[in-house]
Design a protein around this motif. Structure first.
Motif, PDB file in Angstrom:
ATOM      1  N   ARG A  92       0.810  -1.223   0.000  1.00 15.66           N
ATOM      2  CA  ARG A  92       0.000   0.000   0.000  1.00 15.66           C
ATOM      3  C   ARG A  92       0.838   1.266   0.000  1.00 15.66           C
ATOM      4  NH1 ARG A  92      -5.056  -0.108   3.950  1.00 15.66           N
ATOM      5  NH2 ARG A  92      -5.461   1.715   2.640  1.00 15.66           N
ATOM      6  N   PHE A  93       1.991   1.234   0.677  1.00 15.51           N
ATOM      7  CA  PHE A  93       2.743   2.479   0.849  1.00 15.51           C
ATOM      8  C   PHE A  93       4.193   2.391   0.378  1.00 15.51           C
ATOM      9  CE2 PHE A  93      -0.619   2.327   4.042  1.00 15.51           C
ATOM     10  CZ  PHE A  93      -1.338   3.451   3.678  1.00 15.51           C
ATOM     11  N   THR A 104       7.839   3.379   2.242  1.00 19.92           N
ATOM     12  CA  THR A 104       7.687   4.456   3.227  1.00 19.92           C
ATOM     13  C   THR A 104       7.832   3.994   4.670  1.00 19.92           C
ATOM     14  OG1 THR A 104       6.158   5.511   1.685  1.00 19.92           O
ATOM     15  CG2 THR A 104       6.183   6.350   3.929  1.00 19.92           C
ATOM     16  N   PRO A 155       2.262   8.874   5.700  1.00 18.06           N
ATOM     17  CA  PRO A 155       1.502   9.542   4.630  1.00 18.06           C
ATOM     18  C   PRO A 155       0.076   9.890   5.028  1.00 18.06           C
ATOM     19  CG  PRO A 155       2.690   7.641   3.783  1.00 18.06           C
ATOM     20  CD  PRO A 155       2.799   7.585   5.271  1.00 18.06           C
ATOM     21  N   ALA A 183      -1.845   4.581   6.764  1.00 17.33           N
ATOM     22  CA  ALA A 183      -0.442   4.216   6.998  1.00 17.33           C
ATOM     23  C   ALA A 183      -0.158   4.133   8.494  1.00 17.33           C
ATOM     24  CB  ALA A 183       0.487   5.229   6.340  1.00 17.33           C
ATOM     25  N   HIS A 232       3.318  -2.843  -5.046  1.00 17.18           N
ATOM     26  CA  HIS A 232       3.052  -1.404  -5.076  1.00 17.18           C
ATOM     27  C   HIS A 232       3.456  -0.799  -6.410  1.00 17.18           C
ATOM     28  CE1 HIS A 232       2.434   2.585  -3.335  1.00 17.18           C
ATOM     29  NE2 HIS A 232       3.567   2.956  -3.921  1.00 17.18           N
TER      30      HIS A 232
END
Length: 625
Positions: A58-59, A62, A202, A206, A276
């Motif tokens: 998803r991120f 990060t 974010p 998150a 991702h």
């Protein structure tokens, strides 16, 4: 420095690795390495994979910094656990038993057992999913197969601690190698990976996943486990020896937990660079990740390595989980049971819920069961971390090795963060449950459970602070040595001697004679086990029965000629039952038996007469080698 005496933790391997011998260089370091590797597998178990996959998919890269922060927290807490075991020679369960009152201890024990069962549940499901992904075997069969590793742990325990550590390190190496190859296939963007170490959140989603990553990192059973495993090293009692042990265990923990960090980071990086980057941001399940690796990487080896690593992670974690169960049971309850039975109990507590969940709900609900296991672990974490910090902060028991104020403040800060994040995770799960239909009975149970946990948490936290509770002997497995009062030495009127008509008989009879006096009667007994004797009992008249009768009569006459009071008696059919029957009918005051040094499968071939007999008699049984 005050140091409490206690029964040895993991007594069968306690102090089994001698590090007091004069060693230099790498040999000295290698002697200490091992315990932290067994602990590290709890940080890379299948229960952590879902949060790592979700974070990366998803991120992107990060949230790598969250994994690093979790690893630093784990390093500090596991260091405190090792310190407790090295300095006080006491594991966390034994320390709890010494300080807290019985009702608090029992509650802590139940919570610890639930946490271990929940952890084992995640490992069982992880192994079963890995087997399914690798072989296509239905999940319910994979869950059933996992019961067989009970015998693997039993075998490893018999080989000794070093062999078990070597086996676990081998599994960790398989996991690490698998993900190293996955990284080569995935070709992650190194610049983005490095950028991921800069803290940033974010959005609120998150933050939720970051909470999940941190909350699922520190496993409560690992704190019990590490404090016991460091005691497998035999160290000196002097301050320099303890300081040296602490130093090398820090090295052990740093290497092992950084290996676990590499695995977790590799899972997140794999998800970031494959899922991702390709727009598949909703991948969070193990099966889905496995299915998508081949088409996205264009390599059939990648999903196979993923499944192999999953099996290795589950297998290694379940071994250490069972050891933690043994530590918790022995430390809290003073209860030692057969390791095989302990292993089966732990395994069945995990397999039965998984088995019925698959049968009733189907394989698609397995992920909910995994989430439930992580929630149970989250509830338990504070009940392990807070007592640990109390114990290593106690100047009276830790002496010169009490933790300093900066470490103490940092430890309490980490404990506060972990407890907050785990409570928030549980509240979120309860909130999702309340959005669905929930009946009044379930609501009442939840309210009672919440009140109980809050009350127990407050008691556990403030009891060591509000008063210096008098140290008790509850952590000890045995009573204090008492003053010997007037006692009567028993008169042995009849001593039974179980003979096998071998070269050992003379030694057996000599030891038996040394226990009696001129008025003692000696009963020589032997059990005939020929096919005829088994079929016809006392009516048997085959060659073996005749020879045994003659052999026994010869012994009786020889001893009578030497002035002893002796009788002979033959038994038939079942060895154990006949020995017990003859001894009881003769009202013998002692039984003398020989021990033969066969173990393992030989016990099943020849029988375990000594143990079976002594458990059925209420008189002294002298075992002669």
């Amino acid at each position: 420095m005050a140091q409490q005496q206690s029964e040895a933790s993991l007594s069968e391997v306690h102090g089994s690795i001698d590090v007091t011998k004069q060693q230099k260089g790498w040999r000295r370091i290698l002697a200490y390495l091992g315990p932290a590797y067994l602990v590290s597998v709890g940080y890379m178990d299948p229960g952590n994979w879902a949060t790592d996959l979700a974070g990366g998919a998803r991120f992107g890269y990060t949230l790598i910094w969250v994994l690093l922060m979790s690893n630093l927290m784990a390093l500090l807490l596991q260091g405190l656990s090792a310190r407790l075991g090295i300095v006080r020679r006491m594991d966390l369960a034994q320390a709890n038993r010494e300080v807290y009152p019985p009702f608090v201890n029992f509650a802590l024990y139940v919570l610890a057992e639930l946490a271990i069962a929940a952890c084992d549940l995640a490992e069982v499901l992880g192994m079963a999913i890995g087997i399914q992904l690798l072989t296509g075997l239905p999940l319910i069969w994979g869950v059933s197969i996992t019961v067989l590793d009970t015998f693997l742990l039993f075998y490893l325990q018999r080989l000794g601690m070093r062999k078990m550590e070597g086996f676990i390190i081998g599994l960790v190496a398989i996991i690490g190698f698998s993900f190293l190859v996955e990284m080569i296939f995935a070709k992650p963007h190194l610049g983005q990976v490095i950028k991921g170490f800069i803290p940033s959140i974010p959005n609120s989603d998150a933050l939720y996943i970051a909470i999940g990553i941190i909350g699922a990192t520190v496993m409560p059973h690992n704190l019990y486990l590490h404090s016991a495993l460091v005691q497998t090293r035999k160290i000196g009692s002097s301050k320099p020896a303890i300081r040296q042990a602490l130093h090398y265990n820090r090295i052990d923990s740093t290497i092992a937990l950084n290996a676990a960090f590499f695995v977790n980071a590799a899972i997140l990086i794999l998800a970031a660079s494959v899922f991702h980057a390709s727009g598949n941001t909703e991948v969070a399940e193990l099966k889905e990740a496995h299915r998508m690796l081949a088409p996205l990487l264009g390599n059939k080896m990648a999903p196979a390595l993923f499944a192999i690593a999953l099996i290795a992670a589950g297998q290694s974690s379940t071994i250490t989980g069972t050891l933690a169960g043994q530590i918790v049971m022995e430390g809290y309850l003073n209860l030692r049971i057969n390791p095989m039975i302990r292993r089966l109990i732990t395994r069945l507590l995990a397999i039965i819920p998984a088995f019925f969940c698959i049968l009733y709900f189907g394989e698609e609900r397995i992920d909910r069961l995994l989430i439930l296991s992580q929630v149970v672990l989250s509830v338990q974490l504070g009940f392990a971390v807070i007592p640990l910090i109390h114990f290593v902060s106690d100047k009276e028991t830790m002496g010169d090795f009490v933790i300093k104020w900066p470490i103490k403040i940092l430890a309490w800060l980490i404990a506060t963060i972990l407890v907050y994040l785990n409570v928030r995770m549980v509240v979120n799960e309860l909130g999702s449950a309340f959005t669905n239909d929930i009946n009044v009975f379930s609501l009442i149970l939840i309210i009672i459970a919440v009140i109980f946990f809050i009350a127990l948490f407050i008691l556990m936290t403030i009891l060591p602070l509000i008063k210096k509770r008098k140290k008790t002997d509850t952590a000890r497995m045995h009573m204090n040595a008492g003053v010997l009062q007037k006692f009567t030495i028993p008169q042995l009127n009849c001593i039974a001697i179980a003979l096998d008509f071998s070269k050992n008989d003379e030694n057996l009879i000599a030891n038996a004679l040394s226990q009696g006096n001129e008025t003692t009667k000696f009963l020589l007994l032997h059990i005939v086990e020929s096919p005829s004797a088994r079929a016809f009992g006392e009516n048997s008249d085959d060659f073996e029965t005749r020879k045994d009768r003659q052999h026994l009569q010869s012994y009786v006459e020889q001893l009578q000629n030497k002035g002893f009071i002796v009788e002979g008696k033959l038994g038939y059919r079942h060895r154990t039952k006949e020995i017990v029957r003859i001894v009881k009918e003769a009202n013998a005051d002692m039984l003398v038996m020989g021990a033969h040094f066969h173990t393992g499968i030989m016990d099943y071939l020849y029988g375990e007469t000594v143990d079976k007999v002594r458990h059925q008699l209420r008189i002294p049984v002298l075992i002669v080698s």
